[in-house]
Design an enzyme around this catalytic site. Structure first.
Site, PDB file in Angstrom:
ATOM      1  CD  GLU A  91     -42.540  19.710  -5.159  1.00 61.26           C
ATOM      2  OE1 GLU A  91     -42.532  18.954  -4.183  1.00 61.26           O
ATOM      3  OE2 GLU A  91     -41.600  20.482  -5.422  1.00 61.26           O
TER       4      GLU A  91
ATOM      5  CG  HIS B 124     -41.048  16.793  -6.657  1.00 64.98           C
ATOM      6  ND1 HIS B 124     -40.619  17.665  -7.628  1.00 64.98           N
ATOM      7  CD2 HIS B 124     -40.287  17.042  -5.577  1.00 64.98           C
ATOM      8  CE1 HIS B 124     -39.621  18.392  -7.145  1.00 64.98           C
ATOM      9  NE2 HIS B 124     -39.400  18.031  -5.906  1.00 64.98           N
TER      10      HIS B 124
ATOM     11  CG  ASP C  61     -37.941  24.707  -1.129  1.00 62.14           C
ATOM     12  OD1 ASP C  61     -39.042  24.123  -1.076  1.00 62.14           O
ATOM     13  OD2 ASP C  61     -36.847  24.124  -0.953  1.00 62.14           O
TER      14      ASP C  61
ATOM     15  NE  ARG D 159     -36.339  11.146  -4.517  1.00 66.18           N
ATOM     16  CZ  ARG D 159     -35.746  12.321  -4.609  1.00 66.18           C
ATOM     17  NH1 ARG D 159     -36.036  13.140  -5.601  1.00 66.18           N
ATOM     18  NH2 ARG D 159     -34.863  12.702  -3.707  1.00 66.18           N
TER      19      ARG D 159
ATOM     20  NE  ARG E 279     -32.648  16.970 -10.356  1.00 69.66           N
ATOM     21  CZ  ARG E 279     -32.843  16.889  -9.022  1.00 69.66           C
ATOM     22  NH1 ARG E 279     -34.046  17.083  -8.487  1.00 69.66           N
ATOM     23  NH2 ARG E 279     -31.827  16.607  -8.226  1.00 69.66           N
TER      24      ARG E 279
HETATM   25  C1  BG6 Z   1     -38.498  20.141  -3.509  1.00 67.34           C
HETATM   26  C2  BG6 Z   1     -37.973  20.649  -2.205  1.00 67.34           C
HETATM   27  O1  BG6 Z   1     -39.735  19.549  -3.306  1.00 67.34           O
HETATM   28  O2  BG6 Z   1     -37.602  19.166  -4.054  1.00 67.34           O
HETATM   29  C3  BG6 Z   1     -36.589  21.241  -2.435  1.00 67.34           C
HETATM   30  O3  BG6 Z   1     -38.887  21.577  -1.670  1.00 67.34           O
HETATM   31  C4  BG6 Z   1     -35.662  20.207  -3.082  1.00 67.34           C
HETATM   32  O4  BG6 Z   1     -36.049  21.694  -1.212  1.00 67.34           O
HETATM   33  C5  BG6 Z   1     -36.330  19.693  -4.345  1.00 67.34           C
HETATM   34  O5  BG6 Z   1     -34.418  20.781  -3.376  1.00 67.34           O
HETATM   35  C6  BG6 Z   1     -35.525  18.649  -5.123  1.00 67.34           C
HETATM   36  O6  BG6 Z   1     -35.157  17.594  -4.330  1.00 67.34           O
HETATM   37  P1  BG6 Z   1     -34.269  16.407  -4.879  1.00 67.34           P
HETATM   38  O7  BG6 Z   1     -34.074  15.475  -3.711  1.00 67.34           O
HETATM   39  O8  BG6 Z   1     -35.041  15.763  -5.996  1.00 67.34           O
HETATM   40  O9  BG6 Z   1     -32.989  17.018  -5.375  1.00 67.34           O
END
Ligand code: BG6
Length: 268
Positions: A244, A144, A187, A74, A50
């Site tokens: 992103e 991202h 978002d 990923r 994360r």
């Molecule tokens: C973003 C999306 O790119 O990633 C969101 O637009 C999403 O909707 C976020 O919640 C995180 O995603 P993840 O799968 O890493 O929890």
């Protein structure tokens, strides 16, 4: 802990996990990190880190419902092809993922995914997809990037004025007016973006330049979704914003056999 590559040169330092070719630290020397990393992210095999720069590929979000959210790259193990010292200020790290028995079960195409990262006073990322199959395939994707910020109420994203966007929360197509501010969950997939984007914070401005892309996703989960997110503190939404560099929504890419596409992002 996952295996990772570390580079320290005269300009900057970086850490890249082999799982996901996931950059989870980048800082220019003497400055605070540009990338945000959740302090409670567990660095477990098979789970996305994360923070940093997850590579969403070959599908962004739930664009392909037969794949996991944001695709499988990923959490896949990349191969480190090499680290090249260009000069004392610039180092280039190259990683590669190719199709495997497991990937072919999830996504029935042969491919090569190359990730070239140049570490200097700029962070340059180039993600090249090559179709090694006999069939044409479609990809949506994103670098991202989680940016470390002073506080969510102190930042704004500049450069998207008058751009059309898909609001993923309401599924409505809207048009941006002025800078993007954060006062609730955001978002959105911005379209037709060719210009530089600025993340304007209290004490610094970060520049983002994309190539091979005309879509940019802006995301912050805010309070309620922030509590439901895995691997982050309930109030961590205050500390980051995701900008992103993408090929998402209508900006998907179709690659014929032998064709390649590069998504590039430069951050400084
Ligand atoms: C973003 C999306 O790119 O990633 C969101 O637009 C999403 O909707 C976020 O919640 C995180 O995603 P993840 O799968 O890493 O929890």
């Amino acid at each position: 802990m996952l295996d990772y590559i570390e580079v320290n040169n005269s300009s900057a330092s970086i850490k890249i996990a082999l799982q996901g070719a996931h950059i989870f630290h980048y800082a220019r020397n003497g400055e605070k990190p540009i990338l945000w990393l959740s302090e409670v992210s567990n660095f477990e095999k098979g789970k996305a880190i994360r923070g940093g720069v997850p590579i969403c590929w070959p599908s962004f979000g739930m664009n392909n419902p037969s794949l996991p959210q944001h695709g499988f790259a990923r959490t896949a193990e990349f191969k480190h092809l090499g680290t090249q010292e260009i000069d004392s200020n610039t180092t280039v790290v190259t990683l590669k993922l190719t199709h495997s028995k497991e990937s072919l079960k999830l996504w029935p195409y042969k491919f090569e995914l190359l990730f070239k990262v140049s570490i200097s006073d700029k962070l340059t990322m180039e993600l090249t997809t090559k179709n090694l199959d006999e069939k044409t395939f479609k990809i949506t994707q994103a670098l991202h990037t989680y940016f470390d910020i002073s506080h969510i109420s102190d930042v704004r994203v500049r450069g998207l004025d008058k751009k059309p966007y898909l609001d993923a929360l309401t599924n409505k197509q809207l048009v941006q007016s002025g800078d993007v501010l954060f006062e609730e969950e955001v978002d959105r997939v911005y379209q037709e973006v060719k210009e530089q984007i600025l993340l304007v914070d209290k004490n610094r401005t970060i520049h983002i330049e994309n190539e091979g892309s005309s879509s940019v996703v802006i995301w912050n989960p805010w309070i309620e979704k922030g509590k439901r997110m895995s691997a982050m503190r309930d109030d961590a939404y205050n500390d980051f914003v995701c900008i992103e560099s993408a090929n998402a929504y209508e900006d998907f890419k179709m690659l014929k056999p032998g064709e390649a596409h590069t998504l590039k992002a430069v951050i400084y």
